[in-house]
Design a protein around this motif. Structure first.
Motif, mmCIF file in Angstrom:
data_model
loop_
_atom_site.group_PDB
_atom_site.id
_atom_site.type_symbol
_atom_site.label_atom_id
_atom_site.label_comp_id
_atom_site.label_asym_id
_atom_site.label_seq_id
_atom_site.Cartn_x
_atom_site.Cartn_y
_atom_site.Cartn_z
ATOM 1 N N TRP A 95 0.817 -1.206 0.000
ATOM 2 C CA TRP A 95 0.000 0.000 0.000
ATOM 3 C C TRP A 95 0.850 1.255 0.000
ATOM 4 C CZ3 TRP A 95 -5.485 0.412 1.342
ATOM 5 C CH2 TRP A 95 -6.128 -0.812 1.297
ATOM 6 N N ARG A 96 0.545 2.159 -0.913
ATOM 7 C CA ARG A 96 1.201 3.463 -0.881
ATOM 8 C C ARG A 96 0.388 4.410 -0.005
ATOM 9 N NH1 ARG A 96 0.516 5.209 -6.681
ATOM 10 N NH2 ARG A 96 -1.554 4.582 -6.071
ATOM 11 N N VAL A 97 0.986 5.546 0.293
ATOM 12 C CA VAL A 97 0.294 6.526 1.147
ATOM 13 C C VAL A 97 -1.038 6.930 0.535
ATOM 14 C CG1 VAL A 97 0.393 8.865 2.067
ATOM 15 C CG2 VAL A 97 2.409 7.419 2.128
ATOM 16 N N VAL A 98 -1.039 7.193 -0.780
ATOM 17 C CA VAL A 98 -2.272 7.653 -1.400
ATOM 18 C C VAL A 98 -3.342 6.566 -1.330
ATOM 19 C CG1 VAL A 98 -1.548 7.017 -3.721
ATOM 20 C CG2 VAL A 98 -3.223 8.791 -3.413
ATOM 21 N N ILE A 103 -3.702 4.337 1.120
ATOM 22 C CA ILE A 103 -4.213 4.307 2.494
ATOM 23 C C ILE A 103 -5.173 5.467 2.728
ATOM 24 C CG2 ILE A 103 -3.597 4.472 4.915
ATOM 25 C CD1 ILE A 103 -0.973 3.193 4.338
ATOM 26 N N VAL A 104 -4.736 6.666 2.343
ATOM 27 C CA VAL A 104 -5.556 7.846 2.643
ATOM 28 C C VAL A 104 -6.856 7.824 1.843
ATOM 29 C CG1 VAL A 104 -5.629 10.357 2.610
ATOM 30 C CG2 VAL A 104 -3.537 9.187 3.227
ATOM 31 N N VAL A 105 -6.774 7.462 0.567
ATOM 32 C CA VAL A 105 -7.995 7.441 -0.254
ATOM 33 C C VAL A 105 -8.966 6.383 0.263
ATOM 34 C CG1 VAL A 105 -8.912 6.878 -2.524
ATOM 35 C CG2 VAL A 105 -6.984 8.410 -2.331
ATOM 36 N N SER A 146 -9.199 5.227 3.257
ATOM 37 C CA SER A 146 -9.738 5.716 4.522
ATOM 38 C C SER A 146 -10.838 6.743 4.274
ATOM 39 C CB SER A 146 -8.571 6.302 5.320
ATOM 40 O OG SER A 146 -9.021 7.229 6.251
#
Lengths: 204, 280, 484
Positions: free
Chosen positions: A18-21, A23-25, A27
């Motif tokens: 998982w990349r940061v984007v 995870i955030v998307v 979420s």
């Protein structure tokens, strides 16, 4: 004095990390879906508001509660996306205030896992309409079983089966098919560029 | 949209429950959210394991006097309890009609019938939903998401990237509620404000939900860039925690108190002979 | 660029300014990114992806940079990611907040901060990481004038205290001209060269002030010959179409934002609502537009506007409101309903029940008038900021309202879009419409010859006037939850 080395890294590598984007998307999808569900429930001029109060017909609405899982999965397209999004939607409704209390979290966990199972059956490689409907149907089994066991244990067996079937159908349609349609529409708005669903090549 | 939010409680705290009414500080609200969650789950599991009137009624009798500890004003409390009431009564009524029949028949409508047994089940169902819902209001309203996240990552050792990603998303929840209200105003301005009929109303609400998703997604991608620029993201990278999540005596007390309620309810049911396991 | 240098990066839309910043921050290279890469980018002697200099990045949207719900926690976030020991973290947090001038308790909710405060919070978060380089991507674009100055001063203090290199991308040159010591102008692909100009501010601006202005950059008056807007004489104002009498307004379930306002909107005129943040301008504008219910006093529509309906716009049906009052929201995306620009424009007329040929004719006319003809089939969400703004104004006009309420119409616009919008507003006034604009933009007020109505923060001592219309219905539970 600069080296003109041209490197192209587009054509997303098939990574399941998982990349940061991601995870955030994922979420935010879970949270936004949770907020939308809460707002839907709080308004009275929509279909289903009275229906939700009368089981077993209320099973027809179970798909709505499974939608965050499907949206997360279809947008991020990685193992665990369904679970993550569904848990966050459950947390949102739990923390804003829900009539069902703390069990919402447990139900969310189970529903997320069930959706993951549906996608795992296809080895996380298929993300089209068929996969969405399958995942939705499998996910629908979760509230179907759990509700009839823990919330309505007093019913006759026949009615429990009715509830389960309606729940599965609702999952397939309201979560699976609807989720597929929504993600396609989202891709057309350009809001999904940067995550898997936006790069799948649906150029409209 | 800058600063001034619609609710007057913005300065009172950062729990999501504050969206519906201001939250006063009480011993309960200061407890570790993990303890609050654990307590609520303990009660829920104990009550959902059986279906009978005695356990649910006992639990309710013990919970209701504790409601002031939630730190909510009377109106906010009413707003939150109303959905619980609304959910519990019809479920009970339906169970009365399609429940397992036992004992004397009170009403016969063909396939649907009300008997002593099903009436008992119906009442139990209503009381159970109430008894599980009240701790939800009591305990979860005051759970601060950041403190919950800290507890989950430090105490339960859940992966920090996901916990923090989840927190960042939850922070947006309050904003999204405000955006939903603005979207409603915009729909009125564009002629869709008072649609009649559930079908048309559903279409408008669906469009509104879609718009909310798009807005949320846009924020999410920008937020991801901002978080990455602050060093967030490498899967195995070491990190520290600025706030330490503690599990103090108060938190143990909360869980113990909830366990006591659960034990009392179960005990009362066993003593009355009505405890019956749900599964099987 | 040398260490400690302060650079202002200018360029028209599409010249890749944001991309340069992202590359400098090390966000575009490395395993996670996709795209193409040519040449090399060295920061502190190492490739940018290694992030050796630890660049602090501040972006344009204040709301999308706040990670956690409490001020102290948000600033500490970056330090946590860098594995800084806890005691050191809080020392850095307090110092960073001090540098940017945010004198707030650490537990203060971030949701309660103004735009300028949020941007300063983001800056503090970046400073706490002890960066060698500060990269700011249009940090003041979405702020009111006070916020702009707050942020500018905070950045100046930060750079002076830490000696970090500064790279700022902005449209607004005047604000930064005295802070930076070098201006670099990037060119668009059509210009052929990547860097169009490079040098000290006075030199570059004097040499290319005109050209920059033509590309949409807000160049200070002294560097360009033509003023921002052509001179124009507003027509004589007509009779009031909509009036507020001792109006008190609030958001549903919220505190009273305005306690008593008297306002007239005459035909063929523009009224500007000005005032500090939090003074209730948007709430007042939405109440006058008939979208929010007044809590005291009332809004009265002249018979010419009401045309057979009651005098309170709040009580009109949505469809009736559509024909009479148009509202343009601050964020155009809140108003979008359909999946093509043409459908978006046709929505209002269709809702009014106009026959299809009339609808099509009106859509054609609006597309031409607002320069959106080429985008007729495009999805509204994929438009650029300026195009979405024009679209939102066009949809409000599609139903021919005589009163148009606009919330911050020129927010974050570059000079070219701004000029187009001003022309449009002037045309509307010429045709006899009454405009109400919530705005901080003094140039807009001057260009439209608007009468200003200044709002001060509400004074609790002022009593609320009784409602002018019928007593409000008993507040239902739904309204308490604010789902309307």
């Amino acid at each position: 004095m600069s080296t003109t080395a041209r490197t192209t890294t587009s054509g997303a590598p098939r990574t399941s990390s998982w990349r940061v984007v991601d995870i955030v998307v994922c979420s935010v999808v879970g949270v936004a879906a949770g907020v939308a569900l809460w707002a839907w429930g709080a308004s009275s001029s929509t279909l289903g508001a009275p229906l939700s109060l009368f089981p077993p017909l209320s099973a027809l609405l179970n798909g709505g509660y499974l939608l965050p899982a499907l949206l997360g999965a279809l947008i991020i397209r990685k193992p665990g996306a369904a679970l993550f999004a569904e848990v966050l939607a459950a947390l949102v409704s739990m923390l804003i205030g829900t009539q069902w209390g703390a069990p919402v979290l447990l139900w969310g966990l189970a529903q997320g896992v069930a959706a993951e199972l549906g996608l795992a059956a296809l080895r996380y490689r298929r993300w089209g309409l068929g996969a969405a409907v399958l995942a939705g149907a499998v996910a629908g089994v979760s509230p179907g079983l759990m509700d009839t066991t823990f919330y309505y244990p007093g019913w006759e067996a026949g009615w429990k089966v009715v509830y389960l079937v309606l729940s599965v159908v609702s999952g397939a349609l309201l979560a699976g098919a609807l989720g597929h349609v929504v993600v396609r529409a989202l891709a057309r708005t350009g809001a999904l560029s940067g995550v898997a669903a936006g790069r799948s090549g649906t150029r409209v | 949209m800058s600063g001034a939010t619609g609710t007057s409680d913005a300065a009172e705290g950062t729990t999501l429950g504050g969206l519906v009414g201001s939250v006063r500080a009480t011993p309960l609200t200061r407890a570790n959210p993990l303890a609050l969650l654990a307590g609520a789950l303990v009660i829920a599991v104990a009550l959902l394991a059986t279906v009978d009137v005695v356990s649910a009624a006992t639990a309710l009798l013990l919970e209701i006097p504790l409601l002031p500890l939630a730190g909510l004003g009377p109106r906010a409390l009413a707003v939150r309890m109303l959905p619980v009431l609304l959910a519990s009564v019809p479920a009970g009524l339906v169970t009365t009609v399609i429940g397992r029949d036992a004992g004397a028949v009170l009403l016969d409508l063909g396939p649907l019938s009300v008997t002593e047994g099903s009436l008992d089940l119906g009442v139990a169902t209503t009381l159970r939903i109430l008894a599980v819902g009240v701790p939800g209001v009591l305990l979860l309203v005051s759970a601060d998401p950041t403190d919950l996240g800290d507890a989950l990552a430090q105490r339960l050792r859940l992966p920090p990237r996901f916990v923090l990603g989840g927190l960042a998303g939850l922070r947006l929840a309050g904003l999204l509620v405000l955006e939903w209200r603005t979207l409603s105003l915009a729909r009125r301005a564009r002629g869709l404000g008072d649609v009649r009929g559930p079908l048309a109303g559903t279409r408008v609400a669906a469009g509104q939900a879609f718009a909310l998703l798009v807005l949320a997604l846009r924020r999410a991608t920008r937020l991801a860039v901002a978080m990455e620029a602050r060093g967030f993201g490498a899967p195995g990278a070491p990190r520290t925690w600025a706030r330490r999540s503690t599990f103090a005596a108060r938190d143990v007390g909360v869980v113990a108190g909830c366990a006591l309620v659960a034990a009392a309810a179960t005990g009362a049911a066993v003593w009355a002979g009505t405890w019956s396991l749900v599964v099987g | 660029m040398a260490a400690g240098e302060r650079v202002l990066l200018l360029g028209a839309s599409g010249s890749g300014k944001s991309t340069v910043l992202a590359a400098l921050a090390g966000l575009l290279t490395g395993a996670d990114a996709d795209g193409e890469e040519e040449g090399e980018l060295l920061v502190a002697g190492r490739p940018a992806s290694e992030r050796a200099a630890r660049a602090g990045l501040v972006l344009q949207d204040p709301e999308s940079q706040v990670v956690l719900s409490r001020v102290g926690d948000d600033v500490a976030f970056g330090c946590e990611n860098l594995a800084v020991p806890p005691e050191e973290i809080w020392r850095r947090v307090r110092e960073a907040l001090d540098v940017v001038g945010l004198d707030l308790p650490l537990r203060h909710p971030t949701a309660a901060l103004s735009g300028g405060q949020k941007q300063r919070l983001a800056l503090a978060g970046a400073l706490a990481m002890a960066p060698g380089m500060l990269l700011l991507d249009e940090p003041t674009a979405n702020l009111d004038p006070d916020g702009v100055l707050e942020v500018r001063d905070a950045v100046t203090a930060a750079v002076t205290r830490t000696g970090a290199t500064l790279v700022v991308v902005e449209h607004r040159v005047a604000v930064w001209a005295d802070v930076v010591d070098r201006v670099v102008v990037l060119g668009r692909p059509a210009d052929g060269t990547a860097v169009v100009a490079d040098g000290p501010p006075e030199v570059v601006l004097a040499a290319s002030g005109e050209a920059l202005s033509a590309r949409g950059i807000w160049v200070p008056q002294r560097y360009r010959r033509a003023p921002a807007a052509r001179p124009w004489q507003p027509p004589a104002a007509g009779t009031p179409l909509l009036s507020a009498r001792a109006l008190a307004c609030a958001r549903p379930g919220g505190p009273v934002a305005v306690r008593s306002a008297d306002l007239d909107l005459p035909a063929a005129s523009t009224t500007a609502l000005t005032g500090a943040n939090g003074a209730g301008k948007t709430t007042l504008a939405l109440t006058v537009a008939g979208l929010l219910e007044p809590v005291g006093g009332g809004v009265v529509a002249a018979p010419a506007l009401a045309a057979g309906l009651g005098p309170a716009p709040w009580r009109w049906r949505s469809r009736e409101l559509l024909r009479r009052v148009g509202t343009v929201f601050q964020d155009p995306e809140h108003q979008l309903l359909t999946s093509s620009v043409a459908d978006e424009l046709a929505h209002g007329p269709r809702r009014l029940g106009l026959p299809e040929p009339a609808v099509r004719a009106r859509v054609e006319e609006l597309l031409e008038r607002l320069g959106l003809a080429a985008l007729a089939r495009a999805h509204p969400y994929t438009l650029s900021g300026g195009e979405k703004r024009r679209l939102s104004v066009a949809t409000a006009l599609a139903t021919g309202p005589r009163v148009v309420v606009l919330d911050e119409p020129t927010f974050g616009q570059d000079a070219v879009t701004w000029a187009a919008l001003v022309d449009l507003l002037r045309e509307l006034v010429q045709d006899g419409a009454a405009l109400l604009a919530v705005t901080h933009d003094r140039e807009l007020v001057a260009a439209t010859g608007a009468r200003t109505h200044h709002l001060a923060p509400p004074d609790p001592a002022v009593a609320l006037a009784p409602r002018l219309d019928a007593p409000p219905p008993r507040r239902s539970l739904r309204r308490l939850v604010g789902s309307r």
